[in-house]
Design an enzyme around this catalytic site. Structure first.
Site, PDB file in Angstrom:
ATOM      1  N   LYS A 116      -7.167   1.719  -2.668  1.00  0.00           N
ATOM      2  CA  LYS A 116      -6.723   1.325  -1.322  1.00  0.00           C
ATOM      3  C   LYS A 116      -6.691   2.522  -0.383  1.00  0.00           C
ATOM      4  CE  LYS A 116      -5.224  -0.986   2.155  1.00  0.00           C
ATOM      5  NZ  LYS A 116      -4.023  -1.812   2.197  1.00  0.00           N
ATOM      6  N   SER A 125       0.869  -1.183   0.000  1.00  0.00           N
ATOM      7  CA  SER A 125       0.000   0.000   0.000  1.00  0.00           C
ATOM      8  C   SER A 125       0.903   1.229   0.000  1.00  0.00           C
ATOM      9  CB  SER A 125      -0.907   0.011   1.234  1.00  0.00           C
ATOM     10  OG  SER A 125      -1.791  -1.074   1.205  1.00  0.00           O
TER      11      SER A 125
END
Length: 282
Positions: free
Chosen positions: A163, A88
């Site tokens: 995300k 991420s």
């Protein structure tokens, strides 16, 4: 497939184990003894041995270094290889990474995940993918080993954008649940009973169900660490600045996470924001 795996931490280790159990041949950089595969001396070595390389690392600089640093993935790639970054990280940096890998004659997907350690262990991750559709189809058999909800969001960087959006929703909802349960307690109601009542109404959510129980039991073993979630909200605020967009509640929740980290709680589960609020920090 022959898969290189770089990053065998809390999330990467169970993901690699699931790939090995599905019959894939793994080349592992920084191997752990409980993951089947060939232990490699560098990320470049893992890439040389593989047709697909997966990265699962903490932050943008880690991915940058693993890809393009000394003995990095880029040095070991063969034309036609596929790089899948499941970390991420910054959507902006991701677009640059994708371009640089594609200039080497290779393919790139950003595919961050949601579901935490349990999702990684049980292969039930939600996977948000950015990249070209034909490359996504090439990677689909890998994603289907790792997760249950796999979505191509758009072009390069779109998976990371999704995300970041996910982490905004999760972070703010955790903070809201923490406030609500603390309010109930201080007002003289049993927060466990309040939680049960709310689970039957419009306020019901997966976070109220799971993290609300953690808050009531004061059980804050990670899960997903506050320190890492703060990093994700920093990515959201950085991207919002680039877009001239205000995210006031995201910023406030990030500040609460800063207070938690300052109190030494950075490696606790993000539901431990309840502790921070209890101490009166904001």
């Amino acid at each position: 497939m022959r898969i290189g795996f770089v990053g065998l931490g809390v999330m990467g280790r169970p993901m690699a184990r699931n790939l090995a159990a599905a019959g894939h041949d793994l080349a592992l950089y920084r191997a752990k003894p409980d993951v089947d595969g060939h232990a490699c001396e560098s990320a470049a070595d893992a890439a040389e041995r593989s047709e697909v390389v997966i990265l699962m690392l903490p932050d943008t600089p880690d991915v940058d270094n693993a890809l393009f640093g000394a003995d990095g993935v880029a040095e070991g790639l063969k034309p036609g290889s596929l790089v899948i970054d499941m970390s991420s990280i910054s959507p902006t940096a991701t677009k640059t990474f994708a371009r640089r890998i594609e200039e080497l004659g290779c393919e790139y997907l950003d595919a961050p995940v949601s579901g935490g350690e349990v999702g990684a262990q049980q292969a039930t991750l939600t996977i948000m993918v950015g990249g070209r559709p034909e490359v996504f189809e090439r990677a689909r058999p890998i994603f289907e080993v790792l997760g249950k909800n796999v979505t191509l969001i758009g072009g390069p960087g779109a998976g990371q954008t999704a995300k970041v959006a996910n982490q905004i929703v999760v972070g703010l909802t955790i903070e809201a649940v923490a406030e609500a349960l603390l309010f109930a307690e201080k007002a003289g109601a049993d927060p466990a009973v309040v939680r049960e009542a709310l689970l039957g109404g419009f306020a019901s959510s997966r976070i109220l169900e799971l993290h609300g129980e953690r808050m009531i039991n004061q059980a804050f073993d990670p899960g997903f660490r506050i320190r890492l979630h703060r990093k994700d909200l920093a990515l959201a605020i950085q991207a919002a600045n680039e877009l001239d967009l205000a995210l006031p509640n995201t910023a406030a929740t990030q500040q609460l996470m800063n207070a938690a980290i300052a109190d030494g709680d950075g490696d606790l589960d993000h539901s431990a924001l309840h502790r921070t609020l209890r101490r009166g920090k904001s």
